[in-house]
Scaffold this active site. Structure first.
Site, PDB file in Angstrom:
ATOM      1  CE1 TYR A  29      25.290  75.195 -43.923  1.00 34.40           C
ATOM      2  CE2 TYR A  29      26.025  76.337 -45.904  1.00 34.40           C
ATOM      3  CZ  TYR A  29      26.309  75.759 -44.683  1.00 34.40           C
ATOM      4  OH  TYR A  29      27.603  75.741 -44.214  1.00 34.40           O
ATOM      5  CB  SER A  64      28.719  79.118 -45.691  1.00 35.04           C
ATOM      6  OG  SER A  64      28.652  78.380 -46.890  1.00 35.04           O
TER       7      SER A  64
HETATM    8  P1  NDP Z   1      30.235  69.268 -38.435  1.00 36.90           P
HETATM    9  O1  NDP Z   1      28.986  68.559 -38.830  1.00 36.90           O
HETATM   10  O2  NDP Z   1      31.539  68.548 -38.491  1.00 36.90           O
HETATM   11  O3  NDP Z   1      30.079  69.927 -37.003  1.00 36.90           O
HETATM   12  C1  NDP Z   1      28.890  70.578 -36.633  1.00 36.90           C
HETATM   13  C2  NDP Z   1      28.998  70.904 -35.161  1.00 36.90           C
HETATM   14  O4  NDP Z   1      27.823  71.594 -34.749  1.00 36.90           O
HETATM   15  C3  NDP Z   1      29.123  69.665 -34.311  1.00 36.90           C
HETATM   16  O5  NDP Z   1      30.124  69.912 -33.352  1.00 36.90           O
HETATM   17  C4  NDP Z   1      27.758  69.539 -33.642  1.00 36.90           C
HETATM   18  O6  NDP Z   1      27.910  68.955 -32.356  1.00 36.90           O
HETATM   19  C5  NDP Z   1      27.337  71.008 -33.562  1.00 36.90           C
HETATM   20  N1  NDP Z   1      25.886  71.194 -33.526  1.00 36.90           N
HETATM   21  C6  NDP Z   1      24.992  70.942 -34.510  1.00 36.90           C
HETATM   22  N2  NDP Z   1      23.754  71.205 -34.096  1.00 36.90           N
HETATM   23  C7  NDP Z   1      23.845  71.645 -32.818  1.00 36.90           C
HETATM   24  C8  NDP Z   1      22.922  72.057 -31.839  1.00 36.90           C
HETATM   25  N3  NDP Z   1      21.601  72.086 -32.074  1.00 36.90           N
HETATM   26  N4  NDP Z   1      23.370  72.457 -30.617  1.00 36.90           N
HETATM   27  C9  NDP Z   1      24.706  72.435 -30.358  1.00 36.90           C
HETATM   28  N5  NDP Z   1      25.642  72.049 -31.238  1.00 36.90           N
HETATM   29  C10 NDP Z   1      25.213  71.650 -32.453  1.00 36.90           C
HETATM   30  O7  NDP Z   1      30.271  70.553 -39.402  1.00 36.90           O
HETATM   31  P2  NDP Z   1      31.429  71.543 -39.834  1.00 36.90           P
HETATM   32  O8  NDP Z   1      32.541  71.515 -38.888  1.00 36.90           O
HETATM   33  O9  NDP Z   1      31.674  71.303 -41.262  1.00 36.90           O
HETATM   34  O10 NDP Z   1      30.634  72.922 -39.735  1.00 36.90           O
HETATM   35  C11 NDP Z   1      30.875  73.861 -38.699  1.00 36.90           C
HETATM   36  C12 NDP Z   1      30.364  75.205 -39.174  1.00 36.90           C
HETATM   37  O11 NDP Z   1      31.053  75.587 -40.363  1.00 36.90           O
HETATM   38  C13 NDP Z   1      28.868  75.198 -39.543  1.00 36.90           C
HETATM   39  O12 NDP Z   1      28.294  76.422 -39.171  1.00 36.90           O
HETATM   40  C14 NDP Z   1      28.900  75.050 -41.042  1.00 36.90           C
HETATM   41  O13 NDP Z   1      27.756  75.537 -41.646  1.00 36.90           O
HETATM   42  C15 NDP Z   1      30.117  75.878 -41.384  1.00 36.90           C
HETATM   43  N6  NDP Z   1      30.706  75.597 -42.679  1.00 36.90           N
HETATM   44  C16 NDP Z   1      31.237  74.390 -42.994  1.00 36.90           C
HETATM   45  C17 NDP Z   1      31.814  74.193 -44.244  1.00 36.90           C
HETATM   46  C18 NDP Z   1      32.476  72.927 -44.637  1.00 36.90           C
HETATM   47  O14 NDP Z   1      32.907  72.819 -45.811  1.00 36.90           O
HETATM   48  N7  NDP Z   1      32.612  71.938 -43.772  1.00 36.90           N
HETATM   49  C19 NDP Z   1      31.826  75.252 -45.258  1.00 36.90           C
HETATM   50  C20 NDP Z   1      31.212  76.468 -44.824  1.00 36.90           C
HETATM   51  C21 NDP Z   1      30.682  76.630 -43.587  1.00 36.90           C
HETATM   52  P3  NDP Z   1      26.802  67.939 -31.682  1.00 36.90           P
HETATM   53  O15 NDP Z   1      26.268  67.103 -32.799  1.00 36.90           O
HETATM   54  O16 NDP Z   1      27.564  67.225 -30.642  1.00 36.90           O
HETATM   55  O17 NDP Z   1      25.763  68.875 -31.116  1.00 36.90           O
END
Ligand code: NDP
Length: 259
Positions: free
Chosen positions: A162, A149
């Site tokens: 985070y 991130s």
């Molecule tokens: P979303 O909330 O859109 O997606 C998060 C994903 O993680 C979902 O598919 C969810 O699926 C999965 N997930 C969460 N917890 C679990 C778990 N315990 N086991 C399995 N799967 C899990 O977030 P983003 O797409 O925005 O984020 C994706 C990554 O990118 C993260 O690591 C985030 O920190 C990082 N990021 C995002 C940024 C942004 O601006 N959006 C910026 C910087 C980094 P389900 O709920 O079905 O399990």
């Protein structure tokens, strides 16, 4: 196929994308499937995963499939990798993308909340990489891609757990890169800027002025889209990056270089 097309070809490769059912994970998964990889979507929400898999199958890539998994639970992670070994016969690429955030200043964050964020964002990467290693070794090498991130670099008063988890991801990436280079396993991190996903819909609701301040600070003058991640996913998963390891690559429209 030309030599340069072969550098980016993932035909016959098997890739796990944690959290591949939406957001950035789906953007990464689309890139990998489009380049020919068989993508395994590993997440908790089976309905969302089924929709994502239908879309990935249509992109090609030899039969995407969903396996329900909770990446914070060691038994669930072990079961995921056993299922992939049994159903796909190999593993070549792991993308540690699943993540969450709880936005509170340090004094308001409970230990349970700290643990939830660290477990989901950082310990999960350890558990999955640990389970992936013997399979990647058996494949003769492979690619590990961790999602950091801007808070791998910068601080933010509203995100202590985070930021700790995402700083940790970069150092974990370097440690694994160093440990596994001799096994022909390349380990790199992607550092997304501000991307329009469910995670940041919540952030925009919680942090007044965030939408406009991101636009102002980002030289590209836009929020990132999930499909901004297809290209970097393919590069880091393909032979094109065979001498790239331990790197943390911003995909941020210039956010991290703007004074
Ligand atoms: P979303 O909330 O859109 O997606 C998060 C994903 O993680 C979902 O598919 C969810 O699926 C999965 N997930 C969460 N917890 C679990 C778990 N315990 N086991 C399995 N799967 C899990 O977030 P983003 O797409 O925005 O984020 C994706 C990554 O990118 C993260 O690591 C985030 O920190 C990082 N990021 C995002 C940024 C942004 O601006 N959006 C910026 C910087 C980094 P389900 O709920 O079905 O399990």
């Amino acid at each position: 196929m030309t030599a340069s097309a072969a550098m980016f070809d993932l035909t016959g490769k098997v890739a796990i994308v944690t959290g591949g059912n939406g957001g950035i994970g789906l953007g990464l998964a689309r890139g990998l499937a489009g380049a020919g990889a068989r993508v395994i979507v590993a997440a908790r929400n089976a309905r969302k995963s089924a929709t994502a898999v239908a879309e990935l199958q249509a992109l090609g890539g030899g039969g995407a499939l969903a396996i329900e998994a909770n990446v914070t639970d060691e038994m669930s992670v072990v079961a995921l990798f056993e299922a992939v070994a049994e159903r796909c016969g190999r593993l070549d690429i792991l993308v540690n993308n699943a993540g969450t955030n709880i936005r509170k200043p340090p004094p308001e964050l409970s230990l349970a909340e700290w643990r939830e964020v660290l477990d989901t964002n950082l310990t999960s990467a350890f558990l999955c990489s640990h389970a992936a290693y013997p399979l990647l070794k058996k494949s003769g090498g492979g690619k590990l891609i961790n999602i950091g991130s801007m808070l791998s670099i910068f601080g933010a008063g509203f995100a202590p757990a985070y930021a700790a988890s995402k700083g940790g991801i970069v150092q974990f990436t370097k440690a694994c890169a160093s440990a596994w280079a001799a096994d022909n396993i390349q380990v790199n991190a992607i550092l997304p800027g501000w991307i329009d996903t469910e995670l940041t819909v919540k952030a925009r609701a919680q942090i007044p002025g965030l939408h406009d301040s991101v636009l102002k600070r980002t030289p590209a003058r836009r929020w990132g889209a999930i499909d901004d991640f297809g290209g970097i996913a393919v590069f880091l998963a393909a032979p094109a990056s065979d001498f790239v390891t331990g790197a943390a690559i911003p995909v941020d429209g210039g956010y991290s270089v703007q004074a």
